[in-house]
Write an enzyme that holds these catalytic residues in place. Structure first.
Site, mmCIF file in Angstrom:
data_model
loop_
_atom_site.group_PDB
_atom_site.id
_atom_site.type_symbol
_atom_site.label_atom_id
_atom_site.label_comp_id
_atom_site.label_asym_id
_atom_site.label_seq_id
_atom_site.Cartn_x
_atom_site.Cartn_y
_atom_site.Cartn_z
ATOM 1 N N LYS A 146 78.569 27.538 -1.619
ATOM 2 C CA LYS A 146 79.770 26.988 -2.492
ATOM 3 C C LYS A 146 80.754 27.090 -1.876
ATOM 4 O O LYS A 146 81.256 28.293 -1.193
ATOM 5 C CB LYS A 146 79.544 27.833 -3.874
ATOM 6 C CG LYS A 146 80.766 27.805 -4.771
ATOM 7 C CD LYS A 146 80.548 28.742 -5.876
ATOM 8 C CE LYS A 146 81.967 28.625 -6.531
ATOM 9 N NZ LYS A 146 82.163 29.749 -7.608
ATOM 10 N N LYS B 15 79.524 32.074 -0.425
ATOM 11 C CA LYS B 15 80.455 31.783 -1.319
ATOM 12 C C LYS B 15 81.830 32.079 -0.840
ATOM 13 O O LYS B 15 82.442 33.020 -0.161
ATOM 14 C CB LYS B 15 80.526 32.443 -2.563
ATOM 15 C CG LYS B 15 81.632 32.236 -3.503
ATOM 16 C CD LYS B 15 81.515 32.705 -4.818
ATOM 17 C CE LYS B 15 82.654 32.422 -5.807
ATOM 18 N NZ LYS B 15 82.477 33.301 -7.171
HETATM 19 C C1 PBG Z 1 83.328 33.600 -10.636
HETATM 20 C C2 PBG Z 1 83.029 32.013 -10.285
HETATM 21 C C3 PBG Z 1 84.168 31.089 -9.886
HETATM 22 C C4 PBG Z 1 83.512 30.011 -9.658
HETATM 23 C C5 PBG Z 1 81.940 30.227 -10.228
HETATM 24 N N1 PBG Z 1 81.906 31.517 -10.353
HETATM 25 C C6 PBG Z 1 85.601 31.433 -9.361
HETATM 26 C C7 PBG Z 1 85.851 32.236 -8.498
HETATM 27 O O1 PBG Z 1 85.247 32.824 -7.503
HETATM 28 O O2 PBG Z 1 87.040 32.397 -8.126
HETATM 29 C C8 PBG Z 1 84.095 28.591 -9.264
HETATM 30 C C9 PBG Z 1 83.360 27.273 -9.759
HETATM 31 C C10 PBG Z 1 84.131 26.068 -9.815
HETATM 32 O O3 PBG Z 1 85.105 26.152 -9.211
HETATM 33 O O4 PBG Z 1 83.791 25.223 -10.487
HETATM 34 N N2 PBG Z 1 83.431 34.149 -9.709
#
Ligand code: PBG
Length: 323
Positions: free
Chosen positions: A245, A192
């Site tokens: 992601k 991520k």
């Molecule tokens: C929670 C989380 C996030 C997303 C999914 N789970 C936001 C982040 O890490 O700031 C993002 C999903 C999206 O942008 O569609 N940590």
């Protein structure tokens, strides 16, 4: 003699026969936002077509998705109140817990996944608890494990940790097993990145950090080897499925993670990727429907087995028409 690849592009039937990648509703996991209240379906301004639901309207939406053949949803909660430790995230009467049991009650076969993280539940908006101005990794693990167990108790089929703390997959696996939840899967947000593409999500989930940013725990967009390391660690710790992601700016990473992993790979086509298409479509600058399908097939072609996408419902409708 001219070599003629065009021969295989001559008619729709021939093209159908030689197509290398296909997209199916079974590939989709639909993200949904849930908040307290009744009869609510509040539009998210930066994500046209997406809503914050209350539990009752959420169940209706899940029903429609299931009817379209979409097998799975992932839930994000907006709690009634936030605090320093995100304690509403592991409450058995928390918003996600109520939503999970309501969906499983009506749709027992639907695969219900829960996002496991603290950022939506903490008053400071970080994904872990804060000690001396920074997110404390090891102290956060116990809270994530508690949250995962409470989601499992509510009936979740998968828990999906998105916090990026080191060691959280092992900590969650251990806690689930100790509570007799051996059959609950872990879909890990293994790779991520610290991405500006999450902007609209933070509006949708009210989860923007109140100070600093997430670069102390999410990955540097410049790094690829580190992605392979993260993927390997999460598999070793027991992740059943690993995720990359965002998706589109990281198709190279999806391909490399697919090559080295022996578990299914998911990709998250995130909020910013969705919002860009919707904004350009609203201006008449692009054909949004075709762009949507092209993006999704590209993510699949890169190697993703599953796609978390806000386009799930719309693309499912489109796949039906094309059938
Ligand atoms: C929670 C989380 C996030 C997303 C999914 N789970 C936001 C982040 O890490 O700031 C993002 C999903 C999206 O942008 O569609 N940590």
């Amino acid at each position: 003699m001219i070599i003629r690849p065009r021969r295989l592009r001559r008619t729709p039937a021939i093209r159908d026969m030689v197509r290398e990648t296909t997209l199916s509703v079974k590939d989709f996991i639909a993200p949904l936002f849930v908040k307290p209240g009744k009869g609510k379906k509040d539009p998210i301004s930066s994500m046209p077509g997406q809503y914050q639901f209350s539990v009752d309207t959420l169940v209706k939406e899940a029903w429609e998705l299931w009817g379209l053949g979409i097998p799975s949803v992932i839930l994000f909660g907006l709690p009634d109140k936030k605090d320093a430790t995100g304690s509403r995230s592991w409450a058995d009467d928390g918003i996600v817990q109520l939503a999970v049991s309501a969906i499983k009650n009506k749709l027992p076969d639907m695969v219900v996944i829960t996002d496991v993280c603290l950022c939506e539940y903490t008053d400071h908006g970080h994904c872990g608890i804060i000690k001396d101005g920074a997110v404390d990794n090891d102290a956060t693990l116990e809270l994530l494990a508690r949250q995962a167990v409470s989601h499992a108790r509510a009936g979740a089929d998968f828990v999906a940790p998105s916090d990026m703390m080191d060691g959280r997959v092992a900590a969650i696996r251990k806690a689930l097993d100790e509570e007799d939840f051996q059959n609950i899967c872990i879909l890990s947000y293994a790779v991520k990145y610290e991405s500006a593409f999450y902007g609209p999500f933070r509006e949708a989930a009210d989860s923007a950090p109140q100070f600093g940013d997430r670069s102390g725990y999410q990955m540097d967009p410049a790094n690829a080897l580190e992605a392979l390391k993260e993927a390997e660690l999460d598999m070793e710790e027991g992740a059943d499925i690993i995720m990359v992601k965002p998706a589109l700016p990281y198709l190279d990473i999806i391909a490399r993670v697919r090559d080295m992993s022996l578990v299914p790979v998911a990709a998250y086509n995130v909020s910013g990727e969705y919002a860009m298409v919707k904004a350009a479509e609203a201006n008449g600058w692009i054909d949004g429907k075709r762009i949507m399908m092209e993006m999704l097939i590209s993510i699949k072609r890169a190697g993703a087995d599953l796609i978390l996408t806000y386009f799930a419902k719309e693309a499912a409708g489109r796949l039906k028409i094309e059938d």
